[in-house]
Design a protein around this motif. Structure first.
Motif, mmCIF file in Angstrom:
data_model
loop_
_atom_site.group_PDB
_atom_site.id
_atom_site.type_symbol
_atom_site.label_atom_id
_atom_site.label_comp_id
_atom_site.label_asym_id
_atom_site.label_seq_id
_atom_site.Cartn_x
_atom_site.Cartn_y
_atom_site.Cartn_z
ATOM 1 N N GLU A 122 -22.923 -14.484 -49.231
ATOM 2 C CA GLU A 122 -24.035 -15.416 -49.362
ATOM 3 C C GLU A 122 -23.535 -16.860 -49.415
ATOM 4 N N LEU A 123 -22.406 -17.085 -50.085
ATOM 5 C CA LEU A 123 -21.827 -18.423 -50.140
ATOM 6 C C LEU A 123 -21.382 -18.868 -48.751
ATOM 7 N N LEU A 124 -20.789 -17.970 -47.996
ATOM 8 C CA LEU A 124 -20.353 -18.326 -46.648
ATOM 9 C C LEU A 124 -21.547 -18.749 -45.799
ATOM 10 N N ASP A 125 -22.638 -18.026 -45.894
ATOM 11 C CA ASP A 125 -23.834 -18.410 -45.146
ATOM 12 C C ASP A 125 -24.398 -19.745 -45.632
ATOM 13 N N TYR A 126 -24.321 -19.972 -46.948
ATOM 14 C CA TYR A 126 -24.771 -21.258 -47.479
ATOM 15 C C TYR A 126 -23.951 -22.399 -46.873
ATOM 16 N N LEU A 127 -22.629 -22.232 -46.855
ATOM 17 C CA LEU A 127 -21.758 -23.286 -46.319
ATOM 18 C C LEU A 127 -22.020 -23.503 -44.834
ATOM 19 N N ALA A 128 -22.175 -22.415 -44.094
ATOM 20 C CA ALA A 128 -22.439 -22.533 -42.658
ATOM 21 C C ALA A 128 -23.783 -23.224 -42.414
ATOM 22 N N SER A 129 -24.784 -22.879 -43.229
ATOM 23 C CA SER A 129 -26.100 -23.514 -43.088
ATOM 24 C C SER A 129 -26.030 -25.002 -43.409
ATOM 25 N N ARG A 130 -25.264 -25.342 -44.435
ATOM 26 C CA ARG A 130 -25.099 -26.748 -44.793
ATOM 27 C C ARG A 130 -24.388 -27.517 -43.675
ATOM 28 N N LEU A 131 -23.413 -26.881 -43.058
ATOM 29 C CA LEU A 131 -22.711 -27.526 -41.947
ATOM 30 C C LEU A 131 -23.690 -27.859 -40.828
ATOM 31 N N ALA A 148 -28.366 -16.751 -43.445
ATOM 32 C CA ALA A 148 -29.360 -16.620 -44.512
ATOM 33 C C ALA A 148 -29.855 -18.002 -44.910
ATOM 34 N N PRO A 149 -31.107 -18.134 -45.305
ATOM 35 C CA PRO A 149 -31.630 -19.441 -45.719
ATOM 36 C C PRO A 149 -30.797 -20.051 -46.839
ATOM 37 N N ALA A 150 -30.534 -21.360 -46.752
ATOM 38 C CA ALA A 150 -29.673 -22.033 -47.728
ATOM 39 C C ALA A 150 -30.328 -22.167 -49.090
ATOM 40 N N GLY A 151 -31.632 -21.915 -49.205
ATOM 41 C CA GLY A 151 -32.314 -22.115 -50.478
ATOM 42 C C GLY A 151 -32.123 -20.992 -51.475
ATOM 43 N N ARG A 152 -31.604 -19.857 -51.043
ATOM 44 C CA ARG A 152 -31.446 -18.711 -51.945
ATOM 45 C C ARG A 152 -30.153 -18.851 -52.744
ATOM 46 N N VAL A 153 -30.214 -19.594 -53.817
ATOM 47 C CA VAL A 153 -29.040 -19.837 -54.647
ATOM 48 C C VAL A 153 -29.194 -19.052 -55.945
ATOM 49 N N PRO A 154 -28.156 -18.307 -56.376
ATOM 50 C CA PRO A 154 -28.271 -17.531 -57.616
ATOM 51 C C PRO A 154 -28.355 -18.435 -58.841
ATOM 52 N N SER A 155 -28.746 -17.840 -59.961
ATOM 53 C CA SER A 155 -28.882 -18.596 -61.208
ATOM 54 C C SER A 155 -28.050 -17.932 -62.297
ATOM 55 N N PRO A 156 -26.746 -18.208 -62.325
ATOM 56 C CA PRO A 156 -25.911 -17.613 -63.373
ATOM 57 C C PRO A 156 -26.271 -18.180 -64.733
#
Length: 857
Positions: A654-663, A131-139
Motif C-alpha cells: 500500500e505504501l508503494l502505491d501511495y508513493l507511486a500515486s504521489r509521483l 490504489a487511491p492515495a487517500g487510503r492511509v492507515p491510522s496507527p
C-alpha cells in the motif's frame, strides 16, 4: 502462526510453492546452490534437496525438524544459511510448512504463446492500477506523515517499536551523502546543529548542482552507461559518451518530469523539441551500446544487441525480465516469445546514428576533408602495393644470382637478407636446405610459387567480386564508421583454389610484406628509382598537409534513429537467429496492454513503446521503489528490476502505491518524492540497534531503524577529496581517467567496458555491460590494502596534512575536517600520542580509513 501456513500449504500446495517457496529459493539460495553447487548441494529441484551435498540430504519430506536445510535457515550452531541477512520468521515458517506438506515441487508452467492472457495473470499485484492515495492507515502511535502512518501501522501489527530519531550530526551527514554524495562541511554541520531546520537543509541540498551528480549516477547504473566497447583485443571508444552522462545529471538537477525522462531516452528524436532543454542527448541510452562489433557473426551480434535493449528497457523502466522470453515463453511471468520478438522488432527497426552539434557547413567541410584524406591514403596504398609487386617480380627474376652470391649487393641489401634467410637453423617447409645446393632449381621453384600465388589471388578477387552482395543489401552501422552486412560473411562460401601448404610457407617467407623478396612500406624507397621515390614523397607530403590542416572534429551525439525501412522480426526458434519462425508484429507486452494490443506499423515503434511504458502504473511503481531503495538501502520491493513472480514481494504494497500515486500526482517530480520521503520520521530515525526490534525483524524489512551503509565507490573517493580540500567542483565536460592526479568527482571518470578502473571495481562498481539494479557490498582484504598502499590516498592524506600544518590544534582540526566534530578526550589523547611518533600525513591516512568516515549512520 505455523498452523496458518500449514493450512495455506494444504489448501493448494502448488500455488503455495509458486507464491512463497520458489521465489524465496531463487532469491536467497540458488545463487550458490544452483549451477555453482557450493558444498556439492543443488537446491533448484526437489531431487537436489533429496540428494543433498557433502553433509547429506537437505530435505526429509514431512519432517521439518529432521531437514538439514531447515536447521540451516534457523541458524543452528553448526550451520547458518543463507549468508548475510537471515530469513524473516515468516519466510522460515513458509519453508517449514512446505516441508511438512511433503515438499511438493510442481513443474514450472509455461505461459502459452497463443491465446489470451488470463484475468488471473493480469491481476498480478504489480500490474494492477494504483490504489487511491487517500487510503492511509491510522496507527495508534503518532504518525507525522502518511508515509510514517504506513510504516507505523505495520510495526504495530508486529509489536515492534521504532528507535529514536538520529542525532542532528548523523542526520545532516546522512542527508548530505544521500542527496549529493558529498559529506557536509564542518561549518554546515555546526549551522545545522544550532538551528535544526531540516526542511531548509533539504531544499538547499535538492537545489545544489551536486544533487544531479549523485542521483544521475544511480540512473547510469541502470542504463549500463559505458564509454567504449570491446573490439577484438582492443577497445572502440565513444568520444562523446559524456554528453549523455551530462544530460542525465542536468535532467535530475532540472527535475525533468520522470515520464519525459523515460520517453526521451527511447524516442527524443520523435518528441517535440524543447528550446529550454535539448532532449536529444538522452538517445545515448540506446546509442551508446553495448555494440557487439566482431564478437560474433552479424546475425548473432545483432540479435544480442536487440536482446540487450529489450532487457535494459523492460528491467529498467518496468521491473520485468522480458529478456527471459528470448528462447521460450517466460517460465514464471506472462511474457511470451511473441512479446519478446514484438519488442525486438522495435529495435531491429532502429539504427545507430550520430547527431552533429555543429552548423551544416562545418559538418560538410569536415566530411569533405575526410574524403580528401581517405582518397590520398588510398592513392598512397595503391602506389605502394603496385611498387612492391614490381620489386618482388624483379627480385624474383634475379634470385638465382643472389643464391649464387654473384655480383655486387644492390637493391636494399637483398644479398645480406638472402644470406640471413639461408642461414636460419630451420624452416617451415622442406625445400631448404634440400635445394640450397641447386640455385637454379630453387630459383625456378621460387618463381613458380610467386606466379601461382598471384594467380590464386586474382581468382579469389574475381570470385569475391561476383559474390559481393547487391548495392541494396542490408547493412548495420555502428559507432566510429564501422559498417557490416547483416548477412553472415558475404563471400565466405565461395570456393577458391588452395595453395599447397609447403609452397605457401615458402611464399610467406619470401613475398609477404617485409619478406626477403618483398620490402615493407618503410623499406620500399631503397628499392625505387629516383622518379618513383620523388612521387611517393610528394604523395606523403600532400597527405601530411591534409592531416595538419584537418579541422577540429565537430561535437556530436551518440544516438539512434528509425531505419529507412522498418520491419517486424520473425521468431528465432530456441533463440537461434539462423532458425526463424513466424513473423511477429511490433507491439507492447500483451499482459500490460488492453484486450487488443495496438500494433505499431508506421515507424519503429520507439515513441509508442515509450508512451505505453510511461502510461502504465508499473513504471511509476518501479521509479518510486528505486527512490526508496537509494534512500534506505533496501527497496519496498528489494529486487528493484524484477517485479515478477521471481522477484521479492513488496513489504509495504500500500505504501508503494501511495508513493507511486504521489509521483504521478506531482507531475512526475522526483525531487518532490525525495523531499516527502526524507522529511519523514521513518527516514530520520537513528541507526542504533534495538535488541527487541532486531529479534523480531533482523533484516529491518519493516524500517524500525535506519540502515547503516558503507559509502559507495563514488562517495568514498569524493569524500576523501572533500576532506583533503582537493575536490575540483567543476560540472560536466569530457571524462577523465581516475588516476592519482584526477581531482574531479568520480562521476566524471571514464567508465570502460573494456577494462574497468581498478579502484571502481575494487569497491563494487557494477559492470557497465549490463543493467545493474543495485550494487554488491563486499568486504575484502584488498580494500584495506588499498587504504595502505594506493597512490591516490597517499596524495590526499598529504593534502589533508597540509591543511593541518599551521593549526595550533592539529588533532582537533583533523577530527573537524574528517568527521565534522571535535574529538572526544580519549580520541584527542590517542591522536596526540600517535603524532609523537608519526607524521600528520600518517594521522590523516588513519582517520580517512576509519569506519566512522567510511560508513553513513
Amino acid at each position: 502462526m505455523l498452523a496458518l501456513f500449514l493450512l495455506a500449504a494444504a489448501a493448494d500446495p502448488n500455488a503455495f510453492f509458486e507464491e512463497n517457496i520458489r521465489p524465496l529459493l531463487a532469491a536467497r539460495c540458488i545463487g550458490c546452490h544452483g549451477d555453482a553447487k557450493v558444498s556439492g548441494l543443488r537446491l533448484d529441484s526437489r531431487e537436489g534437496f533429496l540428494t543433498g551435498g557433502r553433509r547429506g540430504a537437505a530435505l526429509v519430506p514431512g519432517d521439518a525438524a529432521a531437514s538439514l536445510f531447515v536447521r540451516a535457515v534457523r541458524r543452528s550452531a553448526d550451520l547458518q544459511m543463507p549468508p548475510g541477512d537471515p530469513l524473516a520468521e515468516a519466510e522460515i515458517a513458509n519453508l517449514e510448512a512446505w516441508v511438512r506438506a511433503g515438499a511438493p515441487w510442481p513443474k514450472a508452467q509455461l505461459v502459452r504463446t497463443t491465446g489470451k492472457i488470463t484475468g488471473e495473470q493480469r491481476a498480478w499485484w504489480a500490474f494492477r492500477p494504483l490504489a487511491p492515495a487517500g487510503r492511509v492507515p491510522s496507527p495508534s502511535g503518532r504518525a507525522r506523515t502518511p508515509i510514517d502512518a504506513y510504516i507505523l501501522d505495520k510495526l504495530e501489527r508486529d509489536s515492534i517499536k521504532p528507535v529514536a530519531p538520529a542525532s542532528p550530526r548523523a542526520l545532516i551527514r546522512r542527508l548530505s551523502i544521500d542527496l549529493t554524495g558529498l559529506p557536509p562541511t564542518p561549518a554546515e554541520v555546526e549551522h545545522y546543529e544550532r538551528n535544526q531546520d531540516t526542511a531548509a537543509l533539504v531544499e538547499r541540498l535538492l537545489a545544489s548542482r551536486q544533487f544531479g551528480e549523485r542521483w544521475g549516477r544511480f540512473w547510469l547504473d541502470v542504463a549500463r552507461y559505458g564509454e567504449d566497447d570491446v573490439l577484438g583485443l582492443s577497445q572502440e571508444r565513444y568520444p562523446n559518451a559524456w554528453r549523455y552522462r551530462d544530460w542525465v545529471i542536468d535532467a535530475w538537477n532540472r527535475d525533468l518530469p520522470y515520464d519525459v525522462f523515460l520517453k526521451a531516452q527511447l524516442a527524443a528524436d520523435q518528441m517535440p523539441s524543447d528550446p529550454g532543454f535539448d532532449l536529444r542527448p538522452a538517445l545515448g541510452f540506446l546509442g551508446l551500446g553495448p555494440w557487439q562489433y566482431t564478437v560474433s557473426p552479424p546475425p548473432q551480434a545483432r540479435a544480442d544487441e536487440r536482446h540487450d535493449r529489450i532487457d535494459v528497457v523492460t528491467r529498467g523502466f518496468l521491473g520485468l525480465t522480458a529478456a527471459c522470453a528470448r528462447c521460450h515463453d517466460h517460465k514464471f511471468d506472462p511474457i511470451t516469445t511473441r512479446d519478446y520478438y514484438g519488442l525486438g522488432g522495435v529495435f531491429a527497426s532502429t539504427e545507430y546514428r550520430e547527431i552533429p552539434l555543429a552548423a551544416e557547413t562545418v559538418v560538410h567541410a569536415q566530411e569533405r576533408h575526410r574524403s580528401l584524406m581517405a582518397a590520398k591514403k588510398k592513392e598512397i596504398s595503391e602506389f605502394v602495393r603496385a611498387a612492391q609487386d614490381r620489386v618482388s617480380a624483379r627480385l624474383s627474376g634475379a634470385v638465382e644470382g643472389y643464391l649464387r652470391e654473384e655480383g655486387r649487393d644492390r637493391d636494399g641489401n637483398v644479398l645480406a637478407r638472402m644470406r640471413r634467410y639461408l642461414a636460419r637453423p630451420q624452416f617451415d617447409h622442406p625445400f631448404l636446405p634440400k635445394l640450397a645446393d641447386d640455385p637454379a632449381a630453387l630459383a625456378r621453384l621460387i618463381g613458380e610459387v610467386r606466379v601461382e600465388k598471384a594467380a590464386i589471388d586474382e581468382e579469389k578477387r574475381i570470385a569475391l567480386e561476383r559474390a559481393r552482395p547487391p548495392g541494396n543489401a542490408a547493412k548495420t552501422r555502428l559507432p566510429n564508421g564501422y559498417e557490416t552486412y547483416d548477412e553472415f560473411c558475404p563471400g565466405c562460401d565461395v570456393a577458391v583454389r588452395a595453395m599447397d601448404r609447403d609452397r605457401f610457407m615458402l611464399w610467406q617467407d619470401l613475398f609477404r610484406d617485409g619478406g626477403v623478396l618483398r620490402p615493407s612500406e618503410a623499406e620500399l624507397p631503397a628499392f625505387l628509382s629516383t622518379e618513383e621515390r620523388l612521387h611517393l614523397q610528394h604523395l606523403r607530403t600532400a597527405l601530411a598537409a591534409l592531416e595538419a590542416g584537418a579541422p577540429e572534429p565537430y561535437p556530436f551525439l551518440h544516438a539512434v534513429a528509425d531505419k529507412a525501412r522498418v520491419a517486424n522480426l520473425r521468431i528465432a526458434q530456441r533463440g537461434d537467429p539462423y532458425t526463424l519462425g513466424d513473423e511477429t508484429p511490433r507491439r507492447f507486452l500483451e499482459v500490460l496492454s488492453g484486450p487488443v494490443p495496438q500494433l505499431w506499423t508506421e515507424s519503429s515503434g520507439r515513441l509508442e513503446l515509450a508512451t505505453a511504458i510511461a502510461s502504465h502504473p508499473l513504471a511509476a511503481r518501479v521509479a518510486a521503489n528505486r527512490v526508496w531503495f537509494h534512500l534506505f538501502g533496501r527497496g519496498i520491493v528489494n529486487s528493484p528490476s524484477n517485479f515478477g513472480r521471481l522477484g521479492d514481494r513488496p513489504t509495504h504494497p500500500e505504501l508503494l502505491d501511495y508513493l507511486a500515486s504521489r509521483l504521478v500526482a506531482n507531475r512526475w517530480s522526483m525531487k518532490a518524492l525525495i523531499r516527502e520521503i526524507v522529511l519523514t520520521d521513518t527516514y530520520q530515525r537513528s541507526s542504533a540497534i534495538d535488541a527487541a526490534g532486531h529479534d523480531a525483524d533482523p533484516a529491518n524489512k519493516l524500517y524500525w531503524r535506519h540502515e547503516r551503509r558503507r559509502l559507495d565507490a563514488e562517495s568514498l573517493r569524493d569524500s576523501i577529496l572533500a576532506a583533503s580540500g582537493s575536490l575540483d567542483a567543476a560540472i560536466g565536460g569530457p571524462s577523465e581517467e581516475l588516476g592519482p592526479d584526477c581531482r574531479r568527482r568520480t562521476v566524471y571518470g571514464r567508465v570502460s567496458r573494456f577494462r574497468l578502473n581498478p579502484t571502481l571495481e575494487l569497491f563494487d562498481f557494477p559492470s557497465p555491460a549490463i543493467s545493474a539494479e543495485k550494487r554488491n557490498v563486499t568486504q575484502v582484504p584488498l580494500q584495506r590494502l588499498y587504504f595502505l598502499n594506493n597512490e591516490f590516498l597517499s596524495r590526499q592524506s598529504e593534502a589533508l596534512a597540509g591543511r593541518l600544518e599551521n593549526s595550533r590544534d592539529p588533532a582537533g582540526e583533523a577530527y573537524r575536517l574528517v568527521f565534522a566534530r571535535a574529538p572526544l578526550a580519549q580520541e584527542r589523547q590517542l591522536a596526540e600520542d600517535f603524532l609523537r611518533e608519526a607524521t600528520l600525513k600518517e594521522l590523516a591516512r588513519v582517520l580517512l580509513t576509519t569506519n566512522e568516515f567510511l560508513f553513513v549512520d
